[in-house]
Design a protein around this motif. Sequence first.
Motif, PDB file in Angstrom:
ATOM      1  N   THR A   1     -11.413  -1.780   6.225  1.00 11.83           N
ATOM      2  CA  THR A   1     -10.595  -0.854   5.485  1.00 11.83           C
ATOM      3  C   THR A   1     -10.161   0.253   6.704  1.00 11.83           C
ATOM      4  OG1 THR A   1     -12.474   1.139   5.644  1.00 11.83           O
ATOM      5  CG2 THR A   1     -12.301  -0.450   3.605  1.00 11.83           C
TER       6      THR A   1
ATOM      7  N   LEU B   1     -16.698  -1.157  -7.403  1.00 12.87           N
ATOM      8  CA  LEU B   1     -16.940   0.236  -7.651  1.00 12.87           C
ATOM      9  C   LEU B   1     -17.828   0.491  -8.987  1.00 12.87           C
ATOM     10  CD1 LEU B   1     -13.152   0.929  -7.293  1.00 12.87           C
ATOM     11  CD2 LEU B   1     -14.841   0.993  -5.490  1.00 12.87           C
TER      12      LEU B   1
ATOM     13  N   ASN C   1      -7.863   2.826   2.916  1.00 12.07           N
ATOM     14  CA  ASN C   1      -7.073   1.736   2.511  1.00 12.07           C
ATOM     15  C   ASN C   1      -7.834   0.319   3.021  1.00 12.07           C
ATOM     16  OD1 ASN C   1      -4.679   0.420   1.787  1.00 12.07           O
ATOM     17  ND2 ASN C   1      -3.774   0.432   3.798  1.00 12.07           N
ATOM     18  N   VAL C   2      -7.928  -0.396   1.704  1.00  8.18           N
ATOM     19  CA  VAL C   2      -8.472  -1.832   1.658  1.00  8.18           C
ATOM     20  C   VAL C   2      -7.602  -2.628   2.485  1.00  8.18           C
ATOM     21  CG1 VAL C   2      -9.998  -3.507   0.692  1.00  8.18           C
ATOM     22  CG2 VAL C   2      -9.965  -0.990  -0.139  1.00  8.18           C
TER      23      VAL C   2
ATOM     24  N   GLU D   1      -2.697   2.655 -10.647  1.00 14.59           N
ATOM     25  CA  GLU D   1      -4.049   2.759 -11.324  1.00 14.59           C
ATOM     26  C   GLU D   1      -4.462   3.195 -12.616  1.00 14.59           C
ATOM     27  OE1 GLU D   1      -5.883   5.648  -8.237  1.00 14.59           O
ATOM     28  OE2 GLU D   1      -5.757   3.930  -6.479  1.00 14.59           O
TER      29      GLU D   1
ATOM     30  N   ARG E   1      -3.626  -9.390  -9.410  1.00 15.20           N
ATOM     31  CA  ARG E   1      -3.767  -8.579  -8.309  1.00 15.20           C
ATOM     32  C   ARG E   1      -3.632  -9.241  -6.950  1.00 15.20           C
ATOM     33  NH1 ARG E   1      -8.877  -5.152  -9.269  1.00 15.20           N
ATOM     34  NH2 ARG E   1      -7.958  -3.870  -7.440  1.00 15.20           N
TER      35      ARG E   1
ATOM     36  N   ARG F   1       1.131   4.734  -6.666  1.00 16.44           N
ATOM     37  CA  ARG F   1       0.059   4.233  -6.492  1.00 16.44           C
ATOM     38  C   ARG F   1      -0.731   4.924  -7.714  1.00 16.44           C
ATOM     39  NH1 ARG F   1      -3.185   0.066  -5.451  1.00 16.44           N
ATOM     40  NH2 ARG F   1      -1.805  -0.196  -3.838  1.00 16.44           N
TER      41      ARG F   1
ATOM     42  N   SER G   1       0.936  -0.985   0.071  1.00 13.83           N
ATOM     43  CA  SER G   1      -0.024   0.152  -0.228  1.00 13.83           C
ATOM     44  C   SER G   1       1.093   1.180  -0.153  1.00 13.83           C
ATOM     45  CB  SER G   1      -0.951  -0.115   1.315  1.00 13.83           C
ATOM     46  OG  SER G   1      -1.977   1.014   1.229  1.00 13.83           O
TER      47      SER G   1
ATOM     48  N   ASP H   1      -5.600  -1.514  -2.027  1.00  9.58           N
ATOM     49  CA  ASP H   1      -5.952  -0.630  -2.910  1.00  9.58           C
ATOM     50  C   ASP H   1      -6.430   0.513  -1.888  1.00  9.58           C
ATOM     51  OD1 ASP H   1      -5.576  -2.116  -4.887  1.00  9.58           O
ATOM     52  OD2 ASP H   1      -7.733  -2.761  -5.317  1.00  9.58           O
TER      53      ASP H   1
ATOM     54  N   LEU I   1      -8.471   4.106  -1.794  1.00 10.35           N
ATOM     55  CA  LEU I   1      -9.832   4.681  -2.265  1.00 10.35           C
ATOM     56  C   LEU I   1      -9.805   6.173  -1.936  1.00 10.35           C
ATOM     57  CD1 LEU I   1     -12.151   1.758  -1.859  1.00 10.35           C
ATOM     58  CD2 LEU I   1     -10.750   2.298  -3.775  1.00 10.35           C
TER      59      LEU I   1
ATOM     60  N   ALA J   1     -12.191  -3.237  -5.916  1.00 11.58           N
ATOM     61  CA  ALA J   1     -11.315  -2.812  -4.908  1.00 11.58           C
ATOM     62  C   ALA J   1     -10.927  -3.774  -3.992  1.00 11.58           C
ATOM     63  CB  ALA J   1     -11.711  -1.520  -3.902  1.00 11.58           C
TER      64      ALA J   1
ATOM     65  N   ALA K   1     -18.822   2.762  -3.751  1.00 13.32           N
ATOM     66  CA  ALA K   1     -18.215   1.386  -3.222  1.00 13.32           C
ATOM     67  C   ALA K   1     -18.875   0.605  -2.458  1.00 13.32           C
ATOM     68  CB  ALA K   1     -16.602   1.970  -2.674  1.00 13.32           C
TER      69      ALA K   1
END
Length: 246
Positions: A122, A81, A73-74, A151, A181, A147, A33, A100, A102, A96, A114
């Motif tokens: 999260t 999404l 932050n997941v 994306e 991923r 990041r 992250s 990831d 957001l 997500a 979301a």
Amino acid sequence: MLVDTGSRDVPAHICHHRRSEDGCADCKVRLISVCAGLALAELEELEALSQHLTLDKGHTLFGQGEPANAVYNVIAGALRLTRLLPDGRRQVMGFALPGDFLGLALRECFSVSAEALGPVRTCRFGRQDFAAVVEAKPHLLRSLHARAGYELTLAEDQMLLLGRRTAEEKVAAFLLSLRDRFARTGHLSVTVELPMGRQDMADHLGLTIETVSRMLSRLDRARTILLVPGGVRLLDMDRLEQLAAG
């Protein structure tokens, strides 16, 4: 419990964590992250600004058009999404996954909604608090740039995915993208979890649900994949990569 995310209440559970086993230093997704480049003392500083937020399946983290007053932050789980088009149709923009971040886009309002596909955890930061930390730490800003580049790559892949590919090629490319991923989180397996349903896949790939189901069944019959409960097992990687490259 209800948590106010800025413009409305969302069913959720909030945990204010402080130097616990669930804290930033022990976060299982920290190394993939934006927080990866922070030292322990900096993580504690960031942790003091954070909240743990958990969602049940179907609950919304934030909605399209709502004020973007937080970033997330997941940590665990997956979110869908989506964007509602002017004619009422729904477009699934992406999914997500753990690691990831957001809400980083410099917009006053969220451009997507979301929604949790299952239990989700999260880490929530107020946007102004997070912006102040970023401003004071150039190395965190570099992580944010990295990041953003990641994306952008996902967005470019999505454009290719919706381009001149057959339905079978779209499904194959989607499965390989999910594998890659999940691999970033340390889940190196030929079995790929599918937290989203067939309709979500269809809306994401620009196909019908019947076509997605038919393509998955075709790949299964050809022994390219094996449909298993909750996901797929990738059996013929060469064939999948050949299709995805089409």
